[in-house]
Design an enzyme around this catalytic site. Structure first.
Site, PDB file in Angstrom:
ATOM      1  N   ASN A  87     -10.824 -23.730  28.861  1.00 36.18           N
ATOM      2  CA  ASN A  87     -11.277 -22.986  30.037  1.00 36.18           C
ATOM      3  C   ASN A  87     -10.843 -23.781  31.265  1.00 36.18           C
ATOM      4  OD1 ASN A  87     -12.570 -21.457  31.966  1.00 36.18           O
ATOM      5  ND2 ASN A  87     -14.639 -22.055  31.357  1.00 36.18           N
ATOM      6  N   TRP A  88      -9.749 -23.341  31.873  1.00 31.84           N
ATOM      7  CA  TRP A  88      -9.201 -24.081  33.005  1.00 31.84           C
ATOM      8  C   TRP A  88     -10.044 -23.937  34.270  1.00 31.84           C
ATOM      9  CZ3 TRP A  88      -3.197 -22.829  32.852  1.00 31.84           C
ATOM     10  CH2 TRP A  88      -2.659 -23.316  31.646  1.00 31.84           C
ATOM     11  N   LYS A  89     -10.926 -22.950  34.291  1.00 34.13           N
ATOM     12  CA  LYS A  89     -11.777 -22.674  35.460  1.00 34.13           C
ATOM     13  C   LYS A  89     -10.895 -22.472  36.707  1.00 34.13           C
ATOM     14  CE  LYS A  89     -15.655 -24.991  33.289  1.00 34.13           C
ATOM     15  NZ  LYS A  89     -16.899 -25.767  33.452  1.00 34.13           N
ATOM     16  N   HIS A 132     -20.285 -17.073  30.997  1.00 37.12           N
ATOM     17  CA  HIS A 132     -20.349 -18.514  31.254  1.00 37.12           C
ATOM     18  C   HIS A 132     -21.477 -18.801  32.235  1.00 37.12           C
ATOM     19  CE1 HIS A 132     -19.183 -22.557  32.501  1.00 37.12           C
ATOM     20  NE2 HIS A 132     -18.437 -22.608  31.402  1.00 37.12           N
ATOM     21  N   GLU A 179     -21.713 -20.657  34.703  1.00 41.28           N
ATOM     22  CA  GLU A 179     -21.310 -20.675  36.110  1.00 41.28           C
ATOM     23  C   GLU A 179     -21.249 -19.263  36.677  1.00 41.28           C
ATOM     24  OE1 GLU A 179     -18.784 -24.750  35.283  1.00 41.28           O
ATOM     25  OE2 GLU A 179     -17.704 -22.871  35.589  1.00 41.28           O
ATOM     26  N   GLU A 235     -23.116 -23.386  24.996  1.00 40.78           N
ATOM     27  CA  GLU A 235     -22.886 -24.431  25.988  1.00 40.78           C
ATOM     28  C   GLU A 235     -24.205 -24.815  26.650  1.00 40.78           C
ATOM     29  OE1 GLU A 235     -18.547 -24.293  27.652  1.00 40.78           O
ATOM     30  OE2 GLU A 235     -19.713 -22.705  28.584  1.00 40.78           O
ATOM     31  N   GLY A 261     -19.750 -30.364  32.446  1.00 36.27           N
ATOM     32  CA  GLY A 261     -19.191 -31.106  33.568  1.00 36.27           C
ATOM     33  C   GLY A 261     -20.008 -32.305  34.002  1.00 36.27           C
ATOM     34  N   SER A 265     -18.797 -30.845  27.896  1.00 35.43           N
ATOM     35  CA  SER A 265     -18.297 -32.228  27.863  1.00 35.43           C
ATOM     36  C   SER A 265     -17.770 -32.625  26.490  1.00 35.43           C
ATOM     37  CB  SER A 265     -19.376 -33.208  28.332  1.00 35.43           C
ATOM     38  OG  SER A 265     -19.763 -32.941  29.672  1.00 35.43           O
ATOM     39  N   GLY A 282     -13.574 -27.547  28.697  1.00 34.52           N
ATOM     40  CA  GLY A 282     -13.347 -27.475  30.132  1.00 34.52           C
ATOM     41  C   GLY A 282     -12.336 -28.501  30.599  1.00 34.52           C
ATOM     42  N   GLY A 283     -12.819 -29.601  31.181  1.00 34.56           N
ATOM     43  CA  GLY A 283     -11.944 -30.600  31.790  1.00 34.56           C
ATOM     44  C   GLY A 283     -10.861 -31.132  30.885  1.00 34.56           C
TER      45      GLY A 283
END
Length: 252
Positions: A9-11, A97, A99, A169, A175, A215, A236-237
């Site tokens: 997930n590049w966001k 998600h 967010e 999640e 994050g 994470s 994610g990251g």
């Protein structure tokens, strides 16, 4: 046998040019070194989807939108419909998600519309669920997360539900650098699978891939994926670095 899935997930990261370069790097690494039995998905910004679809080997790497509109079409300025996503060549949509729920007010009612449109257009929903820190500290996370499913994807027929990938999640781990322990992850994934079995029967529940997100990185992926009810990750990251992403793909 349910599928192993690692979805990035590049966001809201990378320009189109940067995203294409990242997709090229991932594509090359997956082709030469990636585990053959893992479904790989890249969740890119809307602006990138068509270019990334053209860049990767579609038989090996799927592409996901990170969202879609709750309406099929019409006067909804700035929205991107499920049919539009489908027309790019993407095969997946990340929905629900935390967010999106927190920052953009997405409710179960809205998500039900999005899930239905995603399925109507032949796309696979990667449906997110998870609890905030205060729910975890209160010890009511099981009820909270299962209720997220009851209000949404558990309203689907068994045939449609089998097309869904679920991603757990814990919001407190997204994050933050904090990760659920392997025991916490397995416990929740088992609770979710038990709830699926109660709703649809064990045979259906055993077909659903449940991913862990929050994470997840090359250092902890192997331990997390070793759990019997953890079928992969929504990353994610670490998905923004091709080498890290490959390490997670190969972490089974």
């Amino acid at each position: 046998m349910r599928k192993k899935v690692v979805a990035g997930n590049w966001k809201c990261n990378t320009t189109v040019q940067e995203g294409v370069e990242l997709a090229k790097a991932v594509n090359e690494l997956v082709a030469t070194e990636g585990a053959k039995d893992v479904v790989v998905v890249l969740g890119t910004p809307f602006t990138h989807i068509t270019k990334v679809v053209e860049t990767v080997d579609n038989s090996r790497i799927g592409v996901a939108a990170q969202n879609c509109a709750a309406e099929a079409k019409g006067a909804f300025t700035g929205e991107v419909s499920a049919a539009m996503v489908k027309s790019t060549g993407a095969g997946y949509v990340i929905l629900g998600h935390s967010e999106r729920r927190e920052y953009y007010g997405e409710t179960s009612e809205i998500l039900n519309k999005k899930v239905a449109l995603t399925l109507e257009n032949g796309l696979t929903p990667i449906y997110c669920c998870g609890e905030p820190l205060e729910i975890r500290e209160a010890g009511t996370q099981k009820e909270f997360v299962i209720n997220q499913l009851k209000e949404t994807v558990f309203k689907l027929s068994a045939d449609d539900f089998k097309k869904v990938i679920v991603a757990y999640e814990p919001i407190w781990a997204i994050g933050t650098g904090k990760t659920a322990t392997t025991e916490q992850a397995q416990e929740m994934h088992k609770d979710l699978r038990d709830a699926m079995a109660a709703q649809y029967g064990q045979e259906v529940a055993d077909e659903i891939s449940i991913l862990y997100g929050g994470s997840c990185n090359p250092k902890n992926a192997n331990e997390l994926f070793a759990n019997p009810d953890v079928d992969g990750g929504l990353i994610g990251g670490a998905s923004l670095k091709a080498d890290d992403f490959l390490a997670i793909i190969n972490a089974y």
